[in-house]
Design a protein around this motif. Structure first.
Motif, mmCIF file in Angstrom:
data_model
loop_
_atom_site.group_PDB
_atom_site.id
_atom_site.type_symbol
_atom_site.label_atom_id
_atom_site.label_comp_id
_atom_site.label_asym_id
_atom_site.label_seq_id
_atom_site.Cartn_x
_atom_site.Cartn_y
_atom_site.Cartn_z
ATOM 1 N N ASN A 151 24.973 23.682 39.276
ATOM 2 C CA ASN A 151 25.805 22.543 39.626
ATOM 3 C C ASN A 151 27.205 22.812 39.093
ATOM 4 O O ASN A 151 27.372 23.217 37.935
ATOM 5 C CB ASN A 151 25.230 21.256 39.025
ATOM 6 N N THR A 152 28.236 22.594 39.944
ATOM 7 C CA THR A 152 29.600 22.906 39.519
ATOM 8 C C THR A 152 30.581 21.967 40.206
ATOM 9 O O THR A 152 30.296 21.445 41.299
ATOM 10 C CB THR A 152 29.958 24.370 39.839
ATOM 11 N N ASN A 153 31.715 21.738 39.576
ATOM 12 C CA ASN A 153 32.793 20.979 40.207
ATOM 13 C C ASN A 153 33.953 21.876 40.579
ATOM 14 O O ASN A 153 35.062 21.413 40.842
ATOM 15 C CB ASN A 153 33.261 19.858 39.272
ATOM 16 N N ILE A 154 33.706 23.207 40.605
ATOM 17 C CA ILE A 154 34.734 24.192 40.937
ATOM 18 C C ILE A 154 34.493 24.684 42.357
ATOM 19 O O ILE A 154 33.375 25.064 42.718
ATOM 20 C CB ILE A 154 34.703 25.371 39.957
ATOM 21 N N SER A 155 35.531 24.676 43.168
ATOM 22 C CA SER A 155 35.372 25.146 44.548
ATOM 23 C C SER A 155 35.332 26.659 44.593
ATOM 24 O O SER A 155 35.743 27.341 43.663
ATOM 25 C CB SER A 155 36.523 24.627 45.410
ATOM 26 N N GLY A 156 34.833 27.147 45.705
ATOM 27 C CA GLY A 156 34.826 28.581 45.907
ATOM 28 C C GLY A 156 33.512 29.236 45.537
ATOM 29 O O GLY A 156 32.650 28.613 44.912
ATOM 30 N N PRO A 157 33.332 30.518 45.903
ATOM 31 C CA PRO A 157 32.081 31.230 45.609
ATOM 32 C C PRO A 157 31.940 31.517 44.119
ATOM 33 O O PRO A 157 32.886 31.404 43.341
ATOM 34 C CB PRO A 157 32.220 32.528 46.414
ATOM 35 N N VAL A 158 30.712 31.895 43.732
ATOM 36 C CA VAL A 158 30.417 32.221 42.336
ATOM 37 C C VAL A 158 29.804 33.611 42.263
ATOM 38 O O VAL A 158 29.327 34.160 43.273
ATOM 39 C CB VAL A 158 29.459 31.194 41.691
ATOM 40 N N ILE A 171 24.129 40.492 39.573
ATOM 41 C CA ILE A 171 23.082 40.638 40.592
ATOM 42 C C ILE A 171 23.498 40.026 41.927
ATOM 43 O O ILE A 171 22.822 40.238 42.939
ATOM 44 C CB ILE A 171 21.757 40.019 40.107
ATOM 45 N N ALA A 172 24.603 39.270 41.961
ATOM 46 C CA ALA A 172 25.105 38.725 43.227
ATOM 47 C C ALA A 172 26.570 38.365 43.054
ATOM 48 O O ALA A 172 26.992 37.911 41.989
ATOM 49 C CB ALA A 172 24.309 37.500 43.661
ATOM 50 N N SER A 173 27.366 38.579 44.115
ATOM 51 C CA SER A 173 28.790 38.274 44.088
ATOM 52 C C SER A 173 29.156 37.409 45.282
ATOM 53 O O SER A 173 28.535 37.491 46.351
ATOM 54 C CB SER A 173 29.625 39.565 44.115
ATOM 55 N N ASN A 174 30.178 36.551 45.079
ATOM 56 C CA ASN A 174 30.719 35.725 46.168
ATOM 57 C C ASN A 174 29.647 34.894 46.853
ATOM 58 O O ASN A 174 29.538 34.862 48.084
ATOM 59 C CB ASN A 174 31.453 36.594 47.185
ATOM 60 N N VAL A 175 28.817 34.227 46.046
ATOM 61 C CA VAL A 175 27.751 33.377 46.574
ATOM 62 C C VAL A 175 28.321 31.994 46.871
ATOM 63 O O VAL A 175 28.910 31.350 46.003
ATOM 64 C CB VAL A 175 26.582 33.269 45.582
ATOM 65 N N VAL A 176 28.127 31.530 48.093
ATOM 66 C CA VAL A 176 28.632 30.231 48.517
ATOM 67 C C VAL A 176 27.530 29.189 48.353
ATOM 68 O O VAL A 176 26.356 29.462 48.607
ATOM 69 C CB VAL A 176 29.099 30.284 49.980
ATOM 70 N N GLY A 177 27.901 27.971 47.953
ATOM 71 C CA GLY A 177 26.919 26.912 47.779
ATOM 72 C C GLY A 177 26.473 26.799 46.339
ATOM 73 O O GLY A 177 27.184 27.213 45.408
ATOM 74 N N ARG A 207 18.556 35.557 30.450
ATOM 75 C CA ARG A 207 19.236 34.349 30.898
ATOM 76 C C ARG A 207 20.020 34.668 32.172
ATOM 77 O O ARG A 207 20.465 35.797 32.383
ATOM 78 C CB ARG A 207 20.202 33.816 29.830
ATOM 79 N N ILE A 208 20.183 33.654 33.015
ATOM 80 C CA ILE A 208 21.048 33.756 34.183
ATOM 81 C C ILE A 208 22.391 33.127 33.835
ATOM 82 O O ILE A 208 22.451 32.018 33.274
ATOM 83 C CB ILE A 208 20.419 33.040 35.394
ATOM 84 N N ILE A 209 23.481 33.826 34.145
ATOM 85 C CA ILE A 209 24.828 33.315 33.919
ATOM 86 C C ILE A 209 25.525 33.217 35.272
ATOM 87 O O ILE A 209 25.560 34.197 36.027
ATOM 88 C CB ILE A 209 25.630 34.224 32.970
ATOM 89 N N VAL A 210 26.041 32.041 35.592
ATOM 90 C CA VAL A 210 26.760 31.819 36.849
ATOM 91 C C VAL A 210 28.234 31.626 36.516
ATOM 92 O O VAL A 210 28.609 30.720 35.756
ATOM 93 C CB VAL A 210 26.203 30.600 37.603
ATOM 94 N N TRP A 211 29.065 32.490 37.099
ATOM 95 C CA TRP A 211 30.502 32.490 36.834
ATOM 96 C C TRP A 211 31.276 31.959 38.035
ATOM 97 O O TRP A 211 30.910 32.244 39.175
ATOM 98 C CB TRP A 211 31.007 33.910 36.560
ATOM 99 N N ALA A 212 32.376 31.227 37.762
ATOM 100 C CA ALA A 212 33.359 30.996 38.816
ATOM 101 C C ALA A 212 33.913 32.352 39.248
ATOM 102 O O ALA A 212 33.950 33.295 38.451
ATOM 103 C CB ALA A 212 34.476 30.091 38.302
ATOM 104 N N ASN A 213 34.327 32.457 40.516
ATOM 105 C CA ASN A 213 34.646 33.795 41.033
ATOM 106 C C ASN A 213 35.829 34.450 40.333
ATOM 107 O O ASN A 213 36.058 35.643 40.496
ATOM 108 C CB ASN A 213 34.892 33.726 42.548
ATOM 109 N N ASN A 214 36.589 33.675 39.545
ATOM 110 C CA ASN A 214 37.657 34.322 38.781
ATOM 111 C C ASN A 214 37.237 34.609 37.342
ATOM 112 O O ASN A 214 38.049 34.977 36.506
ATOM 113 C CB ASN A 214 38.921 33.462 38.801
ATOM 114 N N ASN A 215 35.918 34.377 37.057
ATOM 115 C CA ASN A 215 35.337 34.746 35.762
ATOM 116 C C ASN A 215 36.018 34.088 34.562
ATOM 117 O O ASN A 215 36.237 34.710 33.518
ATOM 118 C CB ASN A 215 35.334 36.264 35.588
ATOM 119 N N THR A 216 36.376 32.804 34.710
ATOM 120 C CA THR A 216 36.950 32.067 33.578
ATOM 121 C C THR A 216 36.074 30.905 33.154
ATOM 122 O O THR A 216 36.146 30.474 32.004
ATOM 123 C CB THR A 216 38.347 31.532 33.921
#
Length: 464
Positions: free
Chosen positions: A106-113, A130-136, A154-163
């Motif tokens: 769940n995120t409030n940041i737009s764009g792929p992760v 393990i995955a890049s530019n995932v939409v949704g 652990r699974i880590i989900v990053w905003a596409n700019n990695n911040t």
């Protein structure tokens, strides 16, 4: 950055203007030139340097009159941006290599992760994308078979700019088999078994995990005592061992050990058995069918027994009446080697509830034999079911024969006996049903068809 915004200014809109981005009062970028009207849209480039000292400058080209707006901030993400991993995040999760699982967030940041697998069970810790530019907000991970095993992932989900990122709140495991998997050796597992060197004997086991399996012989009389792998990659739950005539010494205390394919889960004979060249006295014991079975004509069944005689055996079928008086005796097979025989029951056999199998020495001079302990039944085959296509892709059809008129429960289960679908059908009205397999991962499944009188299980392979 990456978002689009409206820029607007006061004016009558008839004089062209240029719109510039200032940083700390100096020119940074041209947003638009020769613009008419009083508005324009701007998508902030991702390469723009973050800062709080930006402003928009609008200049009338005809005479150079300009106006500069208030200070604005350009950042990677909106203040308060977050990513929260929803799955896997509970405790004690086990994921099996080669299977597929849903990762959600769940995120409030737009764009792929971008999605990263973190392994905190090694030093130094590893972090692999393990995955890049995932939409949704969901993604299905098909776990590769070569993924490292461990219990601190652990699974880590990053905003596409990695911040901005979010991580699983609990560790999860990556395993080859679920916790609690077992293998139980069924044969040889009773006491006082003697197998002859140079003969064939059935080894069987009951697993709660998927195969293939490796089979090991424990030899206590070898010098030194040894464990020898006698079969690798055994499929199913039985294997016929062609015992070498001289490889293993005569003696007792032997045990069979059946291992999972990665040699982490095993089961062993509960009782030792002996290897011999000559039988101790000579005995035969019928194991199957041994009473209570319900067999059908024109269907193959396994007849099995234990013996310690060197010669082949003859098999006979005996039919009795309800008063235990022998009515008929017929030959099933002669000169059978080993301790098993597949019997395809002929259509000529009379249906009855009072049958026994007799296994006897093939030597005319021998009286060594044994009968089934109790009666078993042979009846007409009640049901024919066609299951197709197999392998299946998006669906599998179940077709009943024209004589089927019962209500059947059709269950599709995976290799861990988890029910994936459950359908009740009245074959008197519906002779064929279709079960969807479109959402299932590739693999082996089992289709069980049950009525009040019958039960049939078919192995299904799903291959997209």
């Amino acid at each position: 950055k990456g978002s689009t915004y409206l820029i607007s200014w006061n004016g009558n809109g008839t004089y062209p203007v240029k719109v510039e981005l200032l940083k700390n009062g100096s020119f940074s970028a041209l947003i638009g030139n020769n613009l008419t009207g009083t508005t324009t849209t701007w998508q902030v480039p991702g390469s723009t340097v973050s800062g709080t000292d930006y402003a928009i400058k609008v200049t009338r080209i005809a005479d150079g009159v300009s106006v500069t707006g208030a200070a604005l901030s350009i950042q990677n993400n909106a203040p308060g941006g977050f990513v929260t991993v929803e799955q896997p995040t509970a405790g004690n999760i086990e994921w099996i290599r080669g299977t597929s699982h849903l990762i959600s967030w769940n995120t409030n940041i737009s764009g792929p992760v971008n999605i990263e697998l973190a392994n905190y069970g090694v030093t130094p810790n590893t972090f692999n994308t393990i995955a890049s530019n995932v939409v949704g907000s969901t993604w299905v991970w098909n776990i590769p078979a070569n993924t490292p095993l461990g219990s601190k992932f652990r699974i880590i989900v990053w905003a596409n700019n990695n911040t901005v990122f979010g991580a699983s709140s609990e560790f999860f495991k990556i395993v080859d088999y679920p916790s609690g998997g077992t293998i139980t050796v069924l044969q040889p597992s009773v006491s006082n078994i003697t197998w002859l060197r140079g003969s064939q004997n059935l080894i069987s086991w009951n697993p709660t995990i998927a195969g293939p399996f490796n089979i090991e012989l424990y030899c206590p009389t070898c010098t030194p005592p040894s464990y020898t792998m006698i079969k690798t990659g055994a499929v199913g739950s039985t294997w016929v061992w062609d015992i070498p005539a001289s490889t293993y010494p005569v003696g007792g205390g032997y045990k069979i050990i059946v291992w999972s394919s990665n040699n982490t889960i095993f089961g062993a004979s509960s009782e030792p058995f002996a290897l011999a060249d000559t039988p101790p006295g000579g005995t035969i014991e019928v194991l199957q069918p041994n009473g209570g079975e319900f067999l059908y004509k024109e269907v193959p069944y396994l007849i099995s027994w234990i013996d310690d005689i060197p010669e082949a055996v003859n098999l006979k079928l005996l039919r009795y009446n309800s008063s235990n008086v022998l009515q008929e005796e017929s030959v099933i097979a002669n000169n059978v080697e080993g301790t098993t025989h597949i019997w395809n029951i002929p259509n000529s056999v009379t249906p009855s509830d009072y049958y026994k199998v007799k296994v006897m020495s093939s030597l005319s001079s021998s009286t060594v034999n044994d009968l089934s302990d109790g009666y078993f039944s042979i009846q007409l085959q009640p049901l024919t079911v066609s299951v197709y296509p197999n392998p299946a892709k998006n669906f599998v059809n179940v077709k009943f024969n024209e004589k089927a008129d019962e209500s059947f429960t059709v269950q599709l289960k995976d290799r861990f006996n988890m029910t994936l679908s459950n359908v009740v059908v009245n074959a008197a009205y519906d002779k064929e049903i279709q079960i969807s397999t479109a959402q299932l991962p590739n693999g082996v499944y089992f289709l069980t068809i049950v009525s009040d009188k019958t039960k049939t299980t078919e192995k299904i392979v799903v291959q997209h």
